[in-house]
Scaffold this active site. Structure first.
Site, mmCIF file in Angstrom:
data_model
loop_
_atom_site.group_PDB
_atom_site.id
_atom_site.type_symbol
_atom_site.label_atom_id
_atom_site.label_comp_id
_atom_site.label_asym_id
_atom_site.label_seq_id
_atom_site.Cartn_x
_atom_site.Cartn_y
_atom_site.Cartn_z
ATOM 1 N N HIS A 24 0.843 -1.189 0.000
ATOM 2 C CA HIS A 24 0.000 0.000 0.000
ATOM 3 C C HIS A 24 0.877 1.238 0.000
ATOM 4 C CE1 HIS A 24 0.603 1.546 4.124
ATOM 5 N NE2 HIS A 24 0.833 0.284 4.437
ATOM 6 N N CYS A 25 0.294 2.361 -0.451
ATOM 7 C CA CYS A 25 0.984 3.645 -0.383
ATOM 8 C C CYS A 25 0.152 4.579 0.477
ATOM 9 C CB CYS A 25 1.223 4.208 -1.779
ATOM 10 S SG CYS A 25 -0.288 4.479 -2.703
ATOM 11 N N ALA A 26 0.192 5.857 0.190
ATOM 12 C CA ALA A 26 -0.494 6.823 1.059
ATOM 13 C C ALA A 26 -2.009 6.705 0.977
ATOM 14 C CB ALA A 26 -0.073 8.244 0.684
ATOM 15 N N ARG A 28 -3.644 4.057 -1.395
ATOM 16 C CA ARG A 28 -4.110 2.962 -2.238
ATOM 17 C C ARG A 28 -3.553 1.614 -1.803
ATOM 18 N NH1 ARG A 28 -2.187 7.057 -4.640
ATOM 19 N NH2 ARG A 28 -0.245 6.100 -5.280
ATOM 20 N N ARG A 133 8.059 7.881 -3.427
ATOM 21 C CA ARG A 133 6.879 7.832 -2.573
ATOM 22 C C ARG A 133 7.189 7.544 -1.107
ATOM 23 N NH1 ARG A 133 4.299 4.239 -5.110
ATOM 24 N NH2 ARG A 133 2.993 5.573 -6.397
#
Length: 713
Positions: A24-26, A28, A133
């Site tokens: 996962h990212c910030a 999503r 990221r």
């Protein structure tokens, strides 16, 4: 998000057996699937709390959650069925098996551009974005320290903190070090992330780049004059002889292209070494040989090439800005709304950092602020409308997105959670971008600003970082205007098309308190057919009770006129309170009447448009030309039949006339399943009228008068 929603997400992507890895990212969840065709986009988007879902090339699948993605990720990974499924960031995945498991998409319409259709291009931008990221938090924190220092200098508390020859007292010098730590060692952070993304040991990549950051490496050039590399003034190097070969020594602080190029070469080399070295010797000899090859290669060739490439790109943009700051100030904010969804802004971010390192200032971030604030202004307009319409779910989404934007300068929650779902927003937002760009361009000409608005630090364009820009007055005027114009235009025009507004109301009405979970598929199908409106089934009752009237073009009813609504089906009209469902019977979704059908076909009661046609055939939302928004719900709990026994005759967006067949159903199938056939006919926008009353109860034929609807005087 509840744990059952976490399980629903896994089910929507094809079950745990179809998940190769999850990161996962910030905002999503990023799935690497074994078979991308098994993922159900519609099913995923119907889950409460999911903002959107987008399939990608290479069996990748992204689920947009928003700021709470970490909690959702933890809930998913805590599911017993997920035991043994690969998880973690790019580094974990890469170090474990070298598989590229990270997925990145910046908008659902990415497929209209080059990304998504070319796997190699998609992978390239994933590589760029995933290299930056993970360190966005550190960059954001550093940018606020920079803004604080700039504010103190503006107020005269300290001297010009970044001017040549200025010495700060130890207390303020220490504060200055708090942001320098991030930017000086940025190449090491990028090297770690990029190496992990490309499938190499991230610490080996870190170590290779660290050699070029050592004071001893820079000390090799002591006493040697620096010269422009291939004529680029921004790429100053000192040439020293090492082993009889010329080695360019450059200042690699804040450089991002050298570590990116280094990692791009290290990845294939690492995979090659793993293939040719026996497995029981890989732990020692793969890192050793990789460092033995890559450290000299990076020092002699890759590092200087990275410096040269960055200087070249920076010089090209600087030439455009020097030629016409006016044009540059307009092009940047108008281009960014399209660059960000495609991921094309990542190289520009690298150039901003390089400008600051080589020129001492950057000229891109000022115009970029016009785009960001126009984006946030559009979100503010949506939030205003959501409050006015009492749309609880959109209020929550827009509030979080606006806070992330104004305080953090982060556009992702606004862009992915709202703007790309409702296409009416983008044109209004672009007007805001143009307004801010024009103010910057014209202001630069009037004030004689050779480079336009500049900043001496890499910052996120938020309210908190306004003091970092010079001149602050012009920048403030531009971003405030961009924000205000976008917000006002969205408020005046709305952000939903009539079809999206109708679909939202019908989807909410179609799900009662007891049917929220089972109607998730229904809401998803309405969302897809109606053009992607955001449907959150959990808001069913509230959404129905507060449906807003939208009179269709061509409406001819006079104010105060009596409108008669025809029966849509043959049968017996009964009072709404006799419907065996508390939501319909209690009038939660609005007033109306119900019909115990004797026929098997539902007809349109008037001329208008199909706002939402359920593919299961059990519910239809109609936007009639006389301004009435109507829900026709065939049977109770018939959504559970999943379309069995229903033959749908229309689709969302179709033009209909009085008597147009909407659906034919098989009574035997419904009765055998044990579901009541009673069909509620509900006026969703009753607040727009004075009264809604049955004409009569008892036997009716389709086309007979059924409801009297009195226009407000």
């Amino acid at each position: 998000m509840a744990s059952n929603s976490a399980a629903e997400i896994i089910d929507a992507v094809g079950g745990p057996e179809n998940v190769a890895s999850l990161t996962h990212c910030a905002t999503r969840l990023r799935f690497q699937l074994h078979d991308g065709d098994k993922a159900d986009k519609s099913k995923a988007e119907a889950i409460p709390g999911v903002m959107g879902a987008v399939p990608q090339a290479g069996d990748r699948f992204q689920v947009v959650i928003g700021g709470g993605v970490q909690n959702v990720y933890n809930e998913i990974m805590a599911l017993p069925v997920m035991a043994g499924v690969g998880a973690g960031g790019g580094g974990a995945a890469a170090a474990g098996g070298g598989a590229d498991s990270d997925a990145d998409i910046k908008a659902r319409e990415r497929s209209k551009g080059p990304r998504g259709t070319n796997a190699w291009l998609d992978s390239l931008f994933e590589f760029l974005s995933d290299s930056f990221r993970p360190i966005l938090g550190a960059l954001l924190g550093a940018s606020l320290f920079i803004t604080f220092m700039a504010l103190m200098a503006t107020l005269g508390v300290i001297p010009a903190w970044n001017a040549p020859g200025v010495t700060l007292e130890p207390s303020w010098a220490f504060v200055n070090l708090m942001w320098q730590c991030v930017f000086v060692f940025l190449p090491l952070m990028v090297a770690y992330n990029a190496s992990a993304k490309i499938g190499a040991d991230p610490w080996v990549g870190f170590a290779i780049m660290a050699v070029l950051m050592l004071p001893g490496f820079a000390g090799l050039a002591t006493g040697v004059d620096k010269t422009p590399l291939f004529g680029f003034e921004q790429a100053q190097v000192a040439i020293v002889q090492v082993w009889g070969l010329p080695m360019p020594i450059a200042d690699y602080s804040s450089q991002v292209f050298p570590p990116l190029l280094m990692a791009a070469v290290l990845g294939p080399l690492y995979k090659l070494l793993r293939r040719i070295i026996p497995e029981n010797l890989q732990l020692i000899f793969v890192p050793f040989l990789a460092m033995l090859i890559m450290i000299p290669l990076t020092a002699f060739l890759i590092g200087p090439i990275g410096v040269y490439v960055g200087a070249g790109l920076a010089s090209a943009l600087a030439a455009i800005n020097t030629f016409s700051p006016f044009i540059f100030a307009i092009v940047i904010p108008l281009a960014y709304p399209f660059m960000v969804p495609l991921g094309l802004h990542w190289p520009i971010n690298a150039i901003m950092l390089l400008n600051i390192q080589t020129l001492g200032y950057d000229f891109i971030q000022g115009p970029m602020g016009a785009w960001n604030f126009a984006c946030f202004g559009a979100t503010a307009g949506v939030l205003f409308l959501a409050w006015r319409e009492k749309d609880k779910d959109m209020k929550q989404t827009a509030t979080g997105a606006l806070a992330a934007g104004l305080l953090g300068g982060i556009s992702e929650p606004s862009l992915y959670g709202i703007h790309l779902r409702y296409k009416r927003i983008y044109p209004r937002m672009l007007v805001g971008c143009l307004t801010g760009g024009l103010i910057i361009g014209i202001g630069s000409l009037v004030l004689g600003l050779k480079n336009g608005i500049t900043t001496q630090a890499f910052v996120f364009t938020s309210l908190l970082t306004i003091p970092a820009f010079n001149p602050i007055g012009l920048y403030s005027l531009a971003v405030i205007a961009a924000f205000a114009v976008a917000m006002i235009l969205v408020i005046l025009s709305g952000y939903k098309t009539p079809e999206q507004a109708g679909a939202t109301a019908v989807a909410a009405a179609a799900a009662g308190p007891g049917t929220v979970a089972r109607d998730a598929d229904e809401a998803a199908s309405v969302s897809n057919v109606a053009g992607g409106s955001e449907l959150l089934p959990g808001a069913a009752a509230a959404g129905a009770a507060t449906a807003v009237a939208t009179k269709a073009p061509g409406a001819t009813a006079e104010v105060g006129a009596l409108l008669q609504l025809a029966a849509p089906i043959d049968g017996t009209a009964i009072a709404l309170d006799q419907v065996p469902d508390p939501v319909f019977a209690g009038g939660v979704m609005g007033p109306g009447v119900a019909i115990e059908p004797s026929g098997d076909t539902v007809y349109s009661p008037g001329a208008g448009t199909v706002a939402a046609a359920q593919p299961t055939g059990h519910a239809f939302g109609l936007q009639l030309d006389n301004g009435i928004e109507l829900l026709i719900h065939v049977g109770i709990d018939t959504v559970n039949l999943k379309g069995e026994g229903f033959d749908v005759k229309v689709k969302t967006g179709d033009r209909i006339e009085a008597g147009t067949p909407l659906v034919t159903f098989d009574r035997a199938v419904i009765e055998k399943a044990g579901y009541p056939l009673v069909t509620p006919v509900i006026v969703l926008n009753a607040d727009a009228f004075d009264t809604v009353d049955p004409v009569k109860l008892g036997p009716v034929t389709h086309g007979d008068p059924l409801l009297d609807v009195q226009q407000k005087a």
